[in-house]
Write an enzyme that holds these catalytic residues in place. Sequence first.
Site, short mmCIF file in Angstrom:
data_model
loop_
_atom_site.label_atom_id
_atom_site.label_comp_id
_atom_site.label_asym_id
_atom_site.label_seq_id
_atom_site.Cartn_x
_atom_site.Cartn_y
_atom_site.Cartn_z
CG HIS A 70 -0.37 -0.08 2.52
ND1 HIS A 70 0.19 -1.24 3.03
CD2 HIS A 70 -0.23 0.84 3.51
CE1 HIS A 70 0.63 -1.02 4.25
NE2 HIS A 70 0.40 0.25 4.57
CG HIS A 91 0.66 5.51 3.79
ND1 HIS A 91 -0.29 5.58 4.79
CD2 HIS A 91 1.29 4.32 3.95
CE1 HIS A 91 -0.22 4.47 5.52
NE2 HIS A 91 0.73 3.70 5.03
#
Length: 142
Positions: A100, A102
């Site tokens: 992931h 950010h």
Amino acid sequence: MSDCVFCKIISGEYSSSKIYEDGSLLAFMDIQPVNAGHLLIVPKKHVELMANLDDETSAKMMVLANRVNNALRLSGVKLEAVNYFLADGESAGQEVFHTHLHLIPRFKNDGFGLTFPEGYRVNLPAREELDSIASMVKAALK
């Protein structure tokens, strides 16, 4: 992966505030934001490490990140800059083991930052050490 929070968000088992979705990616608001507008971009396929993600999906993540960065800047969210942060492994700070990225809106004195180790700016490696490491990485690059 049955116990992965991001897989549960992708499947719809957990709710999210979606920003973008296509066949391979999902972007949604972080529920523990550093600042308002903090969001995540995740591949829909469960892959723990960015290093193991296919090149096409990696490239799509960065293209989407740039599009969303521009949207953040146009949205009225308070920001002066944007951090892209991706922890690739536990020692790098990865807490959810599903790749992931950010995007974190930033502004002066927001209280967030990275802490560098003592001596960071003064204990510089010799060129020979940098060259040796570069040779090792270059040899492993495929």
